[in-house]
Enzyme design. Sequence first.
Site, PDB file in Angstrom:
ATOM      1  CB  CYS A  77     -62.373 -71.007 -65.512  1.00 48.11           C
ATOM      2  SG  CYS A  77     -61.115 -71.133 -66.768  1.00 48.11           S
ATOM      3  CG  HIS A 177     -65.984 -72.523 -68.103  1.00 43.91           C
ATOM      4  ND1 HIS A 177     -66.118 -71.237 -67.654  1.00 43.91           N
ATOM      5  CD2 HIS A 177     -64.733 -72.625 -68.595  1.00 43.91           C
ATOM      6  CE1 HIS A 177     -64.991 -70.572 -67.871  1.00 43.91           C
ATOM      7  NE2 HIS A 177     -64.135 -71.395 -68.442  1.00 43.91           N
ATOM      8  CD  GLU A 179     -69.426 -71.262 -66.102  1.00 43.60           C
ATOM      9  OE1 GLU A 179     -69.190 -72.343 -65.524  1.00 43.60           O
ATOM     10  OE2 GLU A 179     -68.532 -70.451 -66.418  1.00 43.60           O
TER      11      GLU A 179
END
Length: 197
Positions: A77, A177, A179
């Site tokens: 991002c 994302h 994560e």
Amino acid sequence: MRIGVLALQGAFREHRAIFHELGIDAPEIRLPAQLEGLDGLVIPGGESTTIGKLATAFELIEPLRVFGKSHAIWGTCAGAIFLSKDAHREQPLLGLMRIKVNRNAFGRQVDSFETYLTVQELEDPERPFPALFIRAPLIESVGKGVQVIARLPQEDPDQEGVIVGARQGKLLATSFHPELTDDPRFHQYFLTMVEEG
Ligand code: GLN
């Protein structure tokens, strides 16, 4: 293996947590000297102008450019924006990846959404990857030597979806994302890029 996570701003803790689950040492990086001895680096999501300004203040821009010439770097991002050559406005960029990005491309109404992507590069590619987009950039165009690895799904199968993941050698950019989901396959994929040496 040691994968540094740039910890100036943004979702660095979440990246570290996934690497730890995978048994990988993932120190926080804030200073040029801390790049020493790393095998790869992740630049998290957050706010790309802030990350760029802090990287300038911490005198990290040149060391990161040098690091990226011989090591794997993955930007998610805001991190993908920071890796790019062109973000349509004046802000500090590493310029390592030949990609042009469009910040906040999905507008206000749909500024955050989740979708499933089919990514051939991942282990078990038939299993769609949950991708979270938060005021995400899209990758408008890619230059020479850049491989598109993820696109948004299209209703019309004859149309090509918007680019949301790209790889240039050891450099990886994703608009979303990984994560923030509990699927570690993108982190595992990045580790294979690091191992390729
Ligand atoms: N919109 C942010 C930017 O332009 C990126 C958002 C994110 O990293 N989730 O920097």
